[in-house]
Design a protein around this motif. Structure first.
Motif: not given
Ligand SMILES: NC(=O)c1ccc[n+]([C@@H]2O[C@H](COP(=O)([O-])OP(=O)(O)OC[C@H]3O[C@@H](n4cnc5c(N)ncnc54)[C@H](O)[C@@H]3O)[C@@H](O)[C@H]2O)c1
Ligand SMILES: [Zn+2]
Ligand SMILES: [Zn+2]
Lengths: 381, 181
Positions: A35-40, A185-187, A204-206, A225-227, A250-252, A296-298, A321-323, A364-366
């Motif tokens: 999961c994206g959370s595992d990346l943190h 995946p979350v977004g 959606i923005i990425d 693409n925000f770039r 915020d799903a980042v 998004g997790v902080y 956090q999701a219930s 690495s998002k590859i």
């Molecule tokens: N609250 C919860 O219950 C819960 C559950 C699962 C995941 N999460 C969190 O949700 C977030 C997303 O998870 P994921 O699995 O989709 O991770 P992910 O790393 O696959 O996706 C994050 C995306 O955000 C993009 N991004 C980076 N900076 C950005 C910006 N400024 N604007 C827009 N997009 C940007 C990245 O390119 C990437 O595609 C993570 O922080 C994760 O920890 C929260």
């Protein structure tokens, strides 16, 4: 899997988990996800992530053993296990705040127990393994309906409920314009679910093109693409008749790109709890009186966000956090009726033994990676 | 006016007719939505619910000082050990509101990485950095990135190792002692 330090994980042999509480179960894992959370954790951003821990909070499997007080499960049951560990009896669980349980995490009061998510979330080994200990077996684990594809089931442990709750917390009304930051995946799931609540427009923005392309097709939303936008907030103002979006999600989370100051102070120097670029943009792109929904997790310290604008614009911020357990009945129905197709986001299926490569690819998002599932040897035959 | 609104609603449904499930969960009454929705205020009674049975506490568990006890269940992954364990004990003297808590834990995490390497070596296992970092897959998908990373790692390692061997004798025993604990 075994965490050895930032960016270093490996497949390793660890002792078989034991029943430690009468309501525990031991589950033989058949699939788990990264999961994206595992990346943190993988990037070393979460305090009290100890060497030797096994990550993994998204998994399904077969009940292998149960503790003496377990009533709802039996050996052999095929279960999906919500990522939150919840007791079901504290004041918070009783209000369906299953992600905020007070009896599953000794280390921090601000977060409930989560499988494989550092000692800050309870110190539990997770499901990127062959076997895992599952506490409160009568509360979280849910029997997988016989007709459900295991690939769908494993995504019901986190991604689908989190995306759905992101949209739900946005309080979306019919016709609303919803902007989702992050096409992970979350977004992507949040964008898909925004339509279920009657959104009129979903954006959606990425900054990763293959993910934007995927999101556009999967969630049938607009993708930018925000770039390639000089200023994403200005762009969003212009495209909403200069008023701002009704709802921003915020799903980042804490590893956002896009603002050098945030990146250096948040991700390199750890002077903040990660970079808050996406949240910053969400606050500034939503309309006056609008709603910002954060999934998004902080980290647990501080972040730089324009709180003055929250006040002046009269915003509502909802976050959690999701219930998972709360949402499962509705979401199982959405999957069974074909309204949601979770397994459509799986791009990689990797043997558990190749966990190091799987983390590298997802991080690495590859290789056009959206969602990776790990399959233990015993589940491959 | 009313007709106008109805018309608008119909057109929204039409526009989105290709989206499976559009609007099925729309609910104008859903306000305030989760997490406030199910509020019962039962926590006004204090920390007084029937707690689940306590998991036996047979290893050292640090609990936040913002709660009176260890939660009914807890994880037992990676018990406290070594210098990192000492730092974590220190960090838990401070509340979750105090940066000394979190920065202490982050410092402990970094120290713990070195302990992990020492532990591997003591078991005769030389950590395979290349494999652990997933660089095999990396070489396949973005070799130029990996080569860059390897060069940077080699440079940093060379600097650190040469500092270690060139520094005055007084530093070596200190570091050695640190690693042994
Ligand atoms: N609250 C919860 O219950 C819960 C559950 C699962 C995941 N999460 C969190 O949700 C977030 C997303 O998870 P994921 O699995 O989709 O991770 P992910 O790393 O696959 O996706 C994050 C995306 O955000 C993009 N991004 C980076 N900076 C950005 C910006 N400024 N604007 C827009 N997009 C940007 C990245 O390119 C990437 O595609 C993570 O922080 C994760 O920890 C929260
Ligand atoms: Zn997750
Ligand atoms: Zn609880």
């Amino acid at each position: 899997m075994n965490y050895r330090g930032p960016y270093r994980v490996r497949a390793d042999h660890k002792p078989y988990p034991e029943i430690q509480h009468p309501n525990d179960a031991i589950v033989r894992v058949t699939r788990s996800c990264i999961c994206g959370s595992d990346l943190h954790l993988y990037h070393g951003l979460v305090p009290d992530t100890r060497v030797g821990m096994t990550f993994g909070h998204e998994f399904i499997g077969i009940v292998e053993a149960i503790g003496s007080s377990v009533e709802k499960l039996k050996v052999g049951d095929n279960v999906l296990v919500p990522f939150n560990i919840s007791c079901g009896s504290c004041a918070f669980c009783r209000q369906e705040l299953y992600g905020n349980c007070h009896e599953s995490n000794p280390s921090a009061t601000a977060v409930g127990g989560i499988f494989g998510y550092s000692h800050t979330a309870g110190g539990y080994d997770g499901g990127q393994a062959e076997f895992v200990r599952v506490p409160y077996a009568d509360v979280g684990p849910t029997i997988i309906p016989a007709d459900m594809d295991p690939d769908d089931a494993v995504l019901l442990t986190d991604v689908v409920p989190t995306g759905y709750q992101a949209a739900e917390m946005g309080g979306i009304q019919k016709g609303d314009t919803v902007v989702v930051f992050g096409a992970g995946p979350v977004g992507i799931m949040a964008a898909r679910c925004a339509w279920l609540f009657g959104a009129g427009r979903v954006i959606i923005i990425d900054h990763i093109d293959y993910r934007l392309e995927f999101a556009k097709n999967y969630a049938k939303c607009e993708a930018y693409n925000f770039r390639s936008l000089e200023d994403p907030v200005l762009f969003l103002k212009k495209t909403t008749d200069w008023l701002g979006a009704d709802v921003c999600i915020d799903a980042v989370g804490c590893e956002a790109a896009g603002n050098t100051l945030q990146t250096i102070t948040g991700r390199k120097l750890l002077l903040q709890a990660g970079s808050a670029t996406a949240l910053h943009w969400a606050i500034n792109s939503v309309k006056k009186g609008g709603i910002v929904s954060i999934v998004g997790v902080y980290g647990p310290t501080d972040n730089l966000i324009p709180i003055g604008n929250v006040v002046n614009k009269g915003l509502t911020i909802r976050a959690n956090q999701a219930s998972v357990k709360r949402l499962l009945p509705r979401l199982i129905d959405h999957v069974q009726s074909g309204r949601l197709n979770p397994k459509g986001i799986i791009t990689h299926r990797v043997p558990l033994e190749e966990v190091s490569d799987a983390y590298h690819i997802f991080s690495s998002k590859i290789d056009n990676c959206i969602k990776t599932i790990l399959i233990p040897p015993s589940a491959r035959n | 006016m009313e007709n106008e609104i109805i018309e608008k609603k119909e057109s929204l449904e039409d526009i989105n007719s290709d989206i499976v499930g559009w609007g099925v969960d729309a609910d104008p009454e859903n306000d305030p939505t989760y997490p406030m929705k199910k509020r019962t205020n039962e926590e006004h009674q204090g920390y007084s619910w029937d707690r689940p049975p306590q998991q036996p506490i047979n290893i050292e568990i640090l609990h936040s000082n913002e709660r009176p006890n260890v939660s009914a269940t807890f994880g037992t992954s990676s018990p406290l050990s070594g210098v990192s364990g000492e730092i974590r004990r220190y960090a838990f003297k401070y509340s979750e509101n105090d940066n000394r808590h979190w920065l202490g834990l982050l410092l402990a995490d970094r120290v713990n990485v070195v302990e992990g390497i020492v532990d591997d070596l003591s078991k005769g296992h030389i950590p395979n950095y290349f494999a652990e970092r997933g660089w095999k897959a990396g070489m396949k998908h973005h070799p130029e990135e990996i080569v860059k990373k390897i060069l940077v790692t080699a440079l940093v390692t060379t600097v650190v190792v040469s500092w270690f061997f060139s520094s005055s004798g007084s530093k070596k025993p200190k570091l050695g002692k640190l690693l042994k604990r």
